[in-house]
Scaffold this motif. Structure first.
Motif, short mmCIF file in Angstrom:
data_model
loop_
_atom_site.label_atom_id
_atom_site.label_comp_id
_atom_site.label_asym_id
_atom_site.label_seq_id
_atom_site.Cartn_x
_atom_site.Cartn_y
_atom_site.Cartn_z
N GLY A 83 25.11 1.77 3.68
CA GLY A 83 26.14 1.93 2.67
C GLY A 83 25.70 1.75 1.24
N GLU A 84 24.46 2.08 0.94
CA GLU A 84 23.95 1.89 -0.43
C GLU A 84 24.08 3.14 -1.29
N GLY A 85 24.49 4.27 -0.70
CA GLY A 85 24.78 5.47 -1.47
C GLY A 85 23.59 6.37 -1.79
N TYR A 86 22.49 6.23 -1.06
CA TYR A 86 21.35 7.13 -1.28
C TYR A 86 21.68 8.52 -0.75
N ASP A 87 21.12 9.54 -1.40
CA ASP A 87 21.33 10.93 -0.99
C ASP A 87 20.34 11.28 0.12
N GLU B 58 0.80 -1.22 0.00
CA GLU B 58 0.00 0.00 0.00
C GLU B 58 0.84 1.28 0.00
N TYR B 59 2.03 1.27 0.59
CA TYR B 59 2.76 2.52 0.82
C TYR B 59 4.07 2.66 0.05
N TRP B 60 4.44 1.73 -0.80
CA TRP B 60 5.75 1.82 -1.45
C TRP B 60 5.90 3.10 -2.27
N ASP B 61 4.80 3.63 -2.80
CA ASP B 61 4.85 4.80 -3.68
C ASP B 61 4.04 5.97 -3.11
N THR B 62 3.78 5.96 -1.83
CA THR B 62 2.95 6.99 -1.20
C THR B 62 3.81 8.19 -0.79
N HIS B 63 3.25 9.38 -1.00
CA HIS B 63 3.92 10.61 -0.59
C HIS B 63 3.08 11.42 0.38
N THR B 64 2.08 10.80 0.95
CA THR B 64 1.21 11.45 1.93
C THR B 64 2.01 11.75 3.19
N HIS C 40 13.24 3.19 -4.89
CA HIS C 40 12.92 2.40 -6.10
C HIS C 40 13.18 0.91 -5.89
N CYS C 41 12.98 0.44 -4.66
CA CYS C 41 13.19 -0.98 -4.37
C CYS C 41 11.88 -1.75 -4.29
N GLY C 42 10.74 -1.04 -4.27
CA GLY C 42 9.45 -1.71 -4.22
C GLY C 42 8.82 -1.80 -2.85
N TRP C 43 9.52 -1.30 -1.84
CA TRP C 43 9.00 -1.26 -0.48
C TRP C 43 9.18 0.17 0.05
N PRO C 44 8.37 0.58 1.02
CA PRO C 44 8.61 1.88 1.63
C PRO C 44 10.01 1.93 2.25
N SER C 45 10.70 3.03 2.03
CA SER C 45 12.05 3.20 2.56
C SER C 45 12.13 4.47 3.38
N PHE C 46 12.80 4.36 4.51
CA PHE C 46 12.98 5.48 5.42
C PHE C 46 14.47 5.56 5.77
N PHE C 47 14.96 6.78 6.04
CA PHE C 47 16.37 6.90 6.42
C PHE C 47 16.57 6.88 7.93
N ALA C 48 15.47 6.92 8.71
CA ALA C 48 15.57 6.86 10.17
C ALA C 48 14.20 6.58 10.77
N PHE D 268 7.64 5.64 12.20
CA PHE D 268 8.34 6.44 11.19
C PHE D 268 7.48 7.64 10.82
N ARG D 269 8.13 8.74 10.42
CA ARG D 269 7.42 9.91 9.88
C ARG D 269 7.65 9.96 8.38
N SER D 270 6.69 10.52 7.69
CA SER D 270 6.80 10.62 6.24
C SER D 270 7.97 11.50 5.81
N ASP D 271 8.41 12.44 6.66
CA ASP D 271 9.54 13.28 6.27
C ASP D 271 10.86 12.51 6.27
N ALA D 272 10.87 11.28 6.77
CA ALA D 272 12.06 10.43 6.70
C ALA D 272 11.93 9.38 5.60
N LYS D 273 10.84 9.42 4.84
CA LYS D 273 10.60 8.46 3.76
C LYS D 273 11.23 8.99 2.48
N PHE D 274 11.80 8.09 1.69
CA PHE D 274 12.40 8.50 0.42
C PHE D 274 12.16 7.44 -0.63
N ASP D 275 12.29 7.84 -1.88
CA ASP D 275 12.09 6.93 -3.01
C ASP D 275 13.38 6.18 -3.29
#
Length: 152
Positions: A114-118, A40-46, A69-77, A60-67
């Motif tokens: 160590g995957e190199g995301y910005d 449900e949330y892999w591509d959500t920007h709400t 492109h792995c197919g699952w929701p991703s967060f940096f913290a 998690f907060r949405s302000d820590a979510k980033f794209d």
């Protein structure tokens, strides 16, 4: 966001089975994984807060979510470090770090480094959509400012 004290949620496996759908149980209680690009949330920007689907703990907060492109929701913290716990996972022939809800010990996903995301951290919390429930902020949905009610 509410300031939520850390609490422990304890239920038997039978209680979890009654409370969760079979798909939720398979991921949250048996450390399964949903297929990529199907959650449900892999591509959500709400904007809002992501809670544990099992116990409602804010994770998690949405302000820590980033794209990623792995197919699952991703967060940096996570929202706070004490909201999650980490377990070494050597299944599938690789070393990974499993992420669980600190309140109810439900499986959320894995964290990779160590995957190199910005992003501000060098981490990608790869979390199953089915492990979370998004509670949107009142004012913003999918990146658009919400409109205020018309004045009488």
């Amino acid at each position: 966001m509410t300031d939520q004290p850390t609490r422990t949620v304890t239920r038997s496996e039978d209680e979890w089975r009654r409370e969760l759908t079979p798909e939720e149980f398979a991921v949250l209680r048996r450390a399964g994984t949903e297929r990529p690009y199907t959650g449900e949330y892999w591509d959500t920007h709400t904007t809002g807060v992501y809670q544990c689907r099992a116990c409602g703990a804010e994770l998690f907060r949405s302000d820590a979510k980033f794209d990623s492109h792995c197919g699952w929701p991703s967060f940096f913290a996570p929202l706070a470090e004490e909201r999650v716990r980490y377990i070494r996972d050597a299944t599938l022939g690789m070393e990974r770090i499993e992420v669980r809800c600190a309140a109810c010990d439900s499986h959320l996903g894995h964290v990779f480094e160590g995957e190199g995301y910005d992003t501000p951290t060098d981490l990608r919390y790869c979390i199953n959509s089915i492990s979370m429930r998004l509670v949107p902020d009142d004012t913003t949905v999918d990146g658009d400012a919400g409109s205020a009610p018309a004045a009488p």
